[in-house]
Scaffold this motif. Sequence first.
Motif, PDB file in Angstrom:
ATOM      1  N   PHE A  68      47.951  -2.054   4.637  1.00  0.00           N
ATOM      2  CA  PHE A  68      47.967  -1.807   6.079  1.00  0.00           C
ATOM      3  C   PHE A  68      49.347  -2.142   6.640  1.00  0.00           C
ATOM      4  O   PHE A  68      49.957  -3.142   6.257  1.00  0.00           O
ATOM      5  N   THR A  69      49.820  -1.317   7.538  1.00  0.00           N
ATOM      6  CA  THR A  69      51.108  -1.553   8.203  1.00  0.00           C
ATOM      7  C   THR A  69      50.919  -1.555   9.709  1.00  0.00           C
ATOM      8  O   THR A  69      49.982  -0.944  10.240  1.00  0.00           O
ATOM      9  N   LYS A  70      51.808  -2.242  10.411  1.00  0.00           N
ATOM     10  CA  LYS A  70      51.752  -2.287  11.865  1.00  0.00           C
ATOM     11  C   LYS A  70      52.426  -1.059  12.467  1.00  0.00           C
ATOM     12  O   LYS A  70      53.518  -0.674  12.054  1.00  0.00           O
ATOM     13  N   LYS A  71      51.759  -0.459  13.439  1.00  0.00           N
ATOM     14  CA  LYS A  71      52.294   0.677  14.173  1.00  0.00           C
ATOM     15  C   LYS A  71      52.271   0.356  15.659  1.00  0.00           C
ATOM     16  O   LYS A  71      51.523  -0.515  16.110  1.00  0.00           O
ATOM     17  N   ARG A  72      53.070   1.084  16.416  1.00  0.00           N
ATOM     18  CA  ARG A  72      53.133   0.849  17.854  1.00  0.00           C
ATOM     19  C   ARG A  72      52.961   2.153  18.630  1.00  0.00           C
ATOM     20  O   ARG A  72      53.435   3.200  18.202  1.00  0.00           O
ATOM     21  N   ARG A  73      52.270   2.054  19.733  1.00  0.00           N
ATOM     22  CA  ARG A  73      52.026   3.199  20.598  1.00  0.00           C
ATOM     23  C   ARG A  73      52.662   2.917  21.954  1.00  0.00           C
ATOM     24  O   ARG A  73      52.466   1.841  22.536  1.00  0.00           O
ATOM     25  N   ARG A  74      53.417   3.881  22.485  1.00  0.00           N
ATOM     26  CA  ARG A  74      54.179   3.679  23.720  1.00  0.00           C
ATOM     27  C   ARG A  74      53.404   4.194  24.938  1.00  0.00           C
ATOM     28  O   ARG A  74      52.843   5.288  24.910  1.00  0.00           O
ATOM     29  N   TYR A  75      53.410   3.402  26.000  1.00  0.00           N
ATOM     30  CA  TYR A  75      52.763   3.765  27.256  1.00  0.00           C
ATOM     31  C   TYR A  75      53.788   3.696  28.381  1.00  0.00           C
ATOM     32  O   TYR A  75      54.659   2.820  28.389  1.00  0.00           O
ATOM     33  N   PHE A  76      53.648   4.626  29.328  1.00  0.00           N
ATOM     34  CA  PHE A  76      54.525   4.654  30.500  1.00  0.00           C
ATOM     35  C   PHE A  76      53.667   4.844  31.745  1.00  0.00           C
ATOM     36  O   PHE A  76      52.649   5.541  31.710  1.00  0.00           O
ATOM     37  N   LEU A  77      54.095   4.241  32.849  1.00  0.00           N
ATOM     38  CA  LEU A  77      53.345   4.336  34.100  1.00  0.00           C
ATOM     39  C   LEU A  77      54.306   4.566  35.253  1.00  0.00           C
ATOM     40  O   LEU A  77      55.350   3.920  35.340  1.00  0.00           O
ATOM     41  N   ARG A  78      53.955   5.503  36.126  1.00  0.00           N
ATOM     42  CA  ARG A  78      54.704   5.691  37.369  1.00  0.00           C
ATOM     43  C   ARG A  78      53.806   5.256  38.516  1.00  0.00           C
ATOM     44  O   ARG A  78      52.892   5.978  38.927  1.00  0.00           O
ATOM     45  N   PRO A  79      54.030   4.049  39.062  1.00  0.00           N
ATOM     46  CA  PRO A  79      53.168   3.563  40.144  1.00  0.00           C
ATOM     47  C   PRO A  79      53.427   4.312  41.439  1.00  0.00           C
ATOM     48  O   PRO A  79      54.574   4.609  41.777  1.00  0.00           O
ATOM     49  N   GLN A  80      52.374   4.636  42.126  1.00  0.00           N
ATOM     50  CA  GLN A  80      52.508   5.283  43.424  1.00  0.00           C
ATOM     51  C   GLN A  80      52.952   4.254  44.451  1.00  0.00           C
ATOM     52  O   GLN A  80      52.563   3.076  44.401  1.00  0.00           O
ATOM     53  N   THR A  81      53.776   4.646  45.386  1.00  0.00           N
ATOM     54  CA  THR A  81      54.263   3.733  46.424  1.00  0.00           C
ATOM     55  C   THR A  81      53.096   3.112  47.187  1.00  0.00           C
ATOM     56  O   THR A  81      52.200   3.812  47.656  1.00  0.00           O
ATOM     57  N   GLY A  82      53.102   1.786  47.258  1.00  0.00           N
ATOM     58  CA  GLY A  82      52.052   1.083  47.979  1.00  0.00           C
ATOM     59  C   GLY A  82      50.819   0.762  47.157  1.00  0.00           C
ATOM     60  O   GLY A  82      49.889   0.125  47.652  1.00  0.00           O
ATOM     61  N   SER A  83      50.799   1.180  45.892  1.00  0.00           N
ATOM     62  CA  SER A  83      49.630   0.918  45.047  1.00  0.00           C
ATOM     63  C   SER A  83      49.723  -0.466  44.420  1.00  0.00           C
ATOM     64  O   SER A  83      50.800  -1.054  44.310  1.00  0.00           O
ATOM     65  N   ALA A  84      48.572  -0.980  43.976  1.00  0.00           N
ATOM     66  CA  ALA A  84      48.537  -2.293  43.343  1.00  0.00           C
ATOM     67  C   ALA A  84      49.288  -2.298  42.023  1.00  0.00           C
ATOM     68  O   ALA A  84      49.801  -3.328  41.593  1.00  0.00           O
ATOM     69  N   SER A  85      49.367  -1.145  41.372  1.00  0.00           N
ATOM     70  CA  SER A  85      50.022  -1.072  40.063  1.00  0.00           C
ATOM     71  C   SER A  85      51.517  -1.385  40.144  1.00  0.00           C
ATOM     72  O   SER A  85      52.135  -1.713  39.132  1.00  0.00           O
ATOM     73  N   GLN A  86      52.107  -1.295  41.334  1.00  0.00           N
ATOM     74  CA  GLN A  86      53.532  -1.598  41.485  1.00  0.00           C
ATOM     75  C   GLN A  86      53.855  -3.044  41.127  1.00  0.00           C
ATOM     76  O   GLN A  86      54.943  -3.342  40.637  1.00  0.00           O
ATOM     77  N   THR A  87      52.914  -3.930  41.347  1.00  0.00           N
ATOM     78  CA  THR A  87      53.188  -5.355  41.168  1.00  0.00           C
ATOM     79  C   THR A  87      52.583  -5.945  39.901  1.00  0.00           C
ATOM     80  O   THR A  87      52.769  -7.129  39.631  1.00  0.00           O
ATOM     81  N   VAL A  88      51.853  -5.133  39.118  1.00  0.00           N
ATOM     82  CA  VAL A  88      51.155  -5.687  37.940  1.00  0.00           C
ATOM     83  C   VAL A  88      51.563  -4.994  36.644  1.00  0.00           C
ATOM     84  O   VAL A  88      50.868  -5.118  35.642  1.00  0.00           O
ATOM     85  N   LEU A  89      52.672  -4.278  36.646  1.00  0.00           N
ATOM     86  CA  LEU A  89      53.064  -3.519  35.456  1.00  0.00           C
ATOM     87  C   LEU A  89      53.144  -4.400  34.216  1.00  0.00           C
ATOM     88  O   LEU A  89      52.711  -4.007  33.122  1.00  0.00           O
ATOM     89  N   ASP A  90      53.715  -5.586  34.356  1.00  0.00           N
ATOM     90  CA  ASP A  90      53.902  -6.460  33.201  1.00  0.00           C
ATOM     91  C   ASP A  90      52.615  -7.178  32.796  1.00  0.00           C
ATOM     92  O   ASP A  90      52.580  -7.825  31.742  1.00  0.00           O
ATOM     93  N   ASP A  91      51.576  -7.070  33.627  1.00  0.00           N
ATOM     94  CA  ASP A  91      50.319  -7.772  33.338  1.00  0.00           C
ATOM     95  C   ASP A  91      49.242  -6.870  32.762  1.00  0.00           C
ATOM     96  O   ASP A  91      48.154  -7.344  32.418  1.00  0.00           O
ATOM     97  N   ILE A  92      49.503  -5.575  32.655  1.00  0.00           N
ATOM     98  CA  ILE A  92      48.475  -4.642  32.187  1.00  0.00           C
ATOM     99  C   ILE A  92      48.126  -4.929  30.730  1.00  0.00           C
ATOM    100  O   ILE A  92      48.995  -4.942  29.863  1.00  0.00           O
TER     101      ILE A  92
END
Length: 396
Positions: A360-384
Amino acid sequence: WTQKNPCQISDRVVTKIQLEEIRAKDIETFARLETGTAPWGPSVPISLSRARAWAKNPHAGLEDVVLIVARIDGYCAGYIGLVPGRLQAFERIERMNWVSTFFVPPELRNHPIGYLLLRRAIALGYSLAVVEPSIQAEKLSLAVGFRPLRQLTYLELDLLKNRNWFGLPLRAIRRILHRTKWSVPKGLDAAIAQCARPIAHLVLSSLLFLAQRRLGRWQVEELKQLPVAASPTSVADVRFVRDRALLEWMLEYPWVTTIRDGDSAEYYFIDYRKQSFHRAYEIREEGALKPSGWAIVWFEVREERRSLHVLDYELPPSVVSIALLMLALREARKHGANRVCIPLVCELALERLAPLSRLFTKKRRRYFLRPQTGSASQTVLDDILLRDADGDFSFA
């Protein structure tokens, strides 16, 4: 958007790019009517099987836009699929869209079609997320405000890559033909993959035997329906929502099809599979009166690749590593898988299977997010908190 200086592409003069929005209530009818062949690349913006599934998305409203199509002179010149979802930011749950099936034919990539499609998707007013975009799509996404999230690490057992010992003679023949610029006979790759099956079965059988001796025996039974409390969430979580309704949708309405008529040869994201299914399993330790929990497994056959993925699960921390590993090995051997993807949490159980654990080997999957202005996701990107089944990856 209208060009000031039209240019020649595929013997046609491009003068105007029009964007068409298709809503969830109309997506299946649209897929049935959308035929036609454009003079550039794959021209069908969605397969019928995918449209049928998207129409049943429990997180989508009837009026939600799920597909944006760019047209030139009436022909499809690119498209972007949008899968409505939910993002939980502590006590707040907000609507968002997963970007899926983003495509512009190579012949038209010197025009801002991809940019226009993304800008229209952003203008709908929701945060956007994407999994494993292509290099070109990643550059464009970053340019319009997408931000990278923490990468998801998982474990992969690949029995086709560099471990097909029985296929060595045939692989040597293929390499010689490539170097001499001779055409490779049809069926040679299939024959090479067939040679890998005995090795795959031997490796999986050895892993399962060793796991049963060192980790104990576990019983697995297919579930007809998910438990009532499937996929509970906590107000302390910051994650993409995968609730019971979404899991039942994934189990009941597959995006891909095993019937040729359900897919189109003109669709770039091929939705035909020789075999594909999502199944839920109940897992219990041998002799236990009650099950330890449940897990969902996805198995698919794409050309010669036979992949098994462990997706969603609900198990106590004390047994999750062992239970998921035993489930994956058992089902992989049963269905003849030559690729197995399991959550990183299984690493603890794998350590007890040395030296075979090194397969078994380790693999990585990349995720990207564009938060909408004023949404809660703007302040929690590093906590997802990312999970193995997040995104459109787990569907097709």
